[in-house]
Structure formats: structure tokens, C-alpha cells
Design an enzyme around this catalytic site. Sequence first.
Site, PDB file in Angstrom:
ATOM      1  N   VAL A   1       0.832  -1.229   0.000  1.00 43.38           N
ATOM      2  CA  VAL A   1       0.000   0.000   0.000  1.00 43.38           C
ATOM      3  C   VAL A   1       0.855   1.263   0.000  1.00 43.38           C
ATOM      4  O   VAL A   1       0.322   2.366  -0.139  1.00 43.38           O
ATOM      5  CB  VAL A   1      -0.992   0.115   1.196  1.00 43.38           C
ATOM      6  N   LYS A   2       2.166   1.120   0.161  1.00 43.28           N
ATOM      7  CA  LYS A   2       3.025   2.309   0.239  1.00 43.28           C
ATOM      8  C   LYS A   2       3.341   2.846  -1.165  1.00 43.28           C
ATOM      9  O   LYS A   2       2.874   2.314  -2.161  1.00 43.28           O
ATOM     10  CB  LYS A   2       4.305   1.961   1.005  1.00 43.28           C
TER      11      LYS A   2
END
Length: 384
Positions: free
Chosen positions: A190-191
Site C-alpha cells: 500500500v506504500k
Amino acid sequence: MPDRDGVISPPFLPYGRQEIGDADIKAVVETLVSGWLTTGPRVAEFEQAFAKSCGAKEAVAVNSGTAALHAAMRAIGVRTGDEVIVPAMTFAASANAAIYEGASPVFADVEEETLLVDVASVKRRISPRTRAIVAVDYAGQPADYDALRQIARSRGIRLIADACHAPGATFDGRKTGTLADISCFSFHPVKHMTTCEGGMCTTDDSEMAAHMRRFRNHGINSDHRSREAAGQHAYDMAELGYNYRLPDVQCALGLAQLSRLPGWVAARQKIARFYDRAFARLPQIAPLYNHPNRENAYHLYVVRLAPSIDRDKVFAALRAEGIGANVHYAPVYMHSYYQQRGYQAGLCPVAERVSKQILTLPMFPSMTEEDVNRVVDALTRATA
Ligand SMILES: Cc1ncc(COP(=O)(O)O)c(C=O)c1O
């Protein structure tokens, strides 16, 4: 896909999503067949490229952001009995890493308008046992590093940056990765960029970098590849470390992703501007404040809802429309593990209050203006 009544629903919009392209697949496949699966040439290549991208002298690759924080704690000498000041509004790993080394997290409150650590609260938490401060670049905006560095320097304590939300962000034009004694990054999907799981520590201190390289390899003073190259078999384990190595295959993915990081940060900033413009018309929805001297890398787009609005109802309404809203975070010490360790509600009143009013909205580089409008329309209806 149409449902039973033939209605086509728009696709689910997650709050974050990785971008994997042909260049990533090619890099991974090439490394898979290169003969190097774990520590090989890609590790140092990735470290050097990452260090260069933020202007740090050294970068040490590890297999998660959590491992990066743990390695940082060890390298700065956090020990049993020490205290480490951590903002209440962060992912638990920022505080857990202190406990891994036998220290106690001491939670500092946050500023209501940014959710960044409140410097006055940090000052109040300092004691003779304080060994370090962890600054968290919440949602992608750097914390107040000028003030935090000054506090740390004047008290002889270390500053760790949890920059997991903020690769590519800047403070007074200086990039994250160079703003603290050690900075920690995460490459979770998700980064901003991913290595599946992975992390990085950056520092200008070559002794700390060497320490972290040993620590990620069981505390052993050389790696298999360098022993093979030197034709040697002997090695020494000088301290208790962990297996926190990031494999070559994942570093190849990281290298391919890193080259696209600036474009992704710019895409996130553009999406944030769309949101900001829309919410300027809606008094019940307040985006977080952005300090003019800080370039936000927007890992998350977080809004505060007016206190009269039931946040959980809005969350459910958005989910019902296929919008993957989320909440980052409840104050760390409200988790049952921390409550069992004796932390109690009331420690950080701002974090406790605001954590009930915040929502994280979808934010990822391939989001379109149409996607943003869909989120804004749904949120407008749900908060009307
Ligand atoms: C602020 C912060 N710190 C640390 C971490 C831990 O990173 P990882 O999931 O790579 O271990 C995360 C990940 O979600 C995070 O958001």
C-alpha cells in the site's frame, strides 16, 4: 460485472494500491534466473540507488519497515529500561520496535490539524531515561524536524524518522531520509513503492549503517557472498541479530519501482489537489493542514469530519458504495496489548478525540479525476 438485476457496479476503489508494470516483471524474472535469490548484487545496487534518491550517505535494505525500525533502535543503542517517545497516531510498529529492545514507548500527543507529533507534548514527555524520539511523517507530511532535531541535540538523545508514509517528501527542501539520525521506510504494497514486503534504513553515519547490516544478518560480521568472493569460510557472530535480509529478487523489484517514485509522488499530489479543491466547498469535511515548508508525499489522504457526524456511519456508507475508506489510526496505546501493559485512556486527548473523526480516502497514482469525483460525491451524500 452485472449483478442479478443486470446492474453494473463501479469497481471497488481501495484506499491504496500498488502499481506493477512490465519493467517490474522483467526485473524480477531476470533476477530469478540470475542465480541470486537472496543476498546478491541487487541488494547493494538498490541500497545505493535509494540513498542517492534522497541524498543520504548510506541505505541498508531490510525485509520490512518494522525491521527497519528495529534495526534503528539497536543501532542507536536503545536498551532495557530506556524510554522512547513515539506519537500516539501511528502504526503500532513505530512503538513496538522500542519494546523489542526492552524499552518503553512514551506516547506524545499530536497536533489536531496535521496529526503530526506535537512538539510541546514531546518536550513534556522527556525524562532522564529518554533515549530516542521517533518522528512519524503522518500521511506523507514530514514532522517538524527543525524543532525535533533541536530538542534531541540539546538533550543528547537520538532522533529516528519513521518515514514509512513519506518517501519523496521534503522539509525546507531537504528530502526525507536525511532529516534524522536514522530514517526508516516501508515497501509494503500500500506504500508509494513496493518490494512485496521490505524496508530501508538511511543514515549519514557509516558506523550505524555497518551495525544495521550486521543486525539484519543475525549479528554476523560478513555475508555469504563476501566470504565466497574472498575464498573464506570463517565468520563471527558478535551480537544477537535477526534474519531481516531483503532478497535480491525483491531488491530488483525495488530498483524498478524506485525509478518511478518521483512520478508517483507527483500523481498523488495532483489527486490531493483535486480533493482539496472539492472539500474547500464542504464545511463539514476538513483536509489535514499542510505546512508551507513541507512537500507532502501523500501516502494517505485523510480528512477530519465535523464532530456532529458519525464517522463509522459514513465509513459504512462509503463501503456500501464500493469506496474503500479506512481509518489511520486509533491511538497505539488503545490497543489491548498496550492496555495490558498499563497504558490508559486519557494520555493523549487530542489523538483520542480526533481519531474518532478521521477518514482515509482512496489515494493511489493511477486514480483518475473521475474516481476522485466519485469519492467526493459519495462523501458529500454521506455527510449531508
Ligand atoms: C507509520 C508506519 N510505520 C511502520 C510501518 C511498518 O512497515 P511494514 O508493514 O513494512 O513492517 C508502517 C506500515 O504500515 C507504517 O505505516
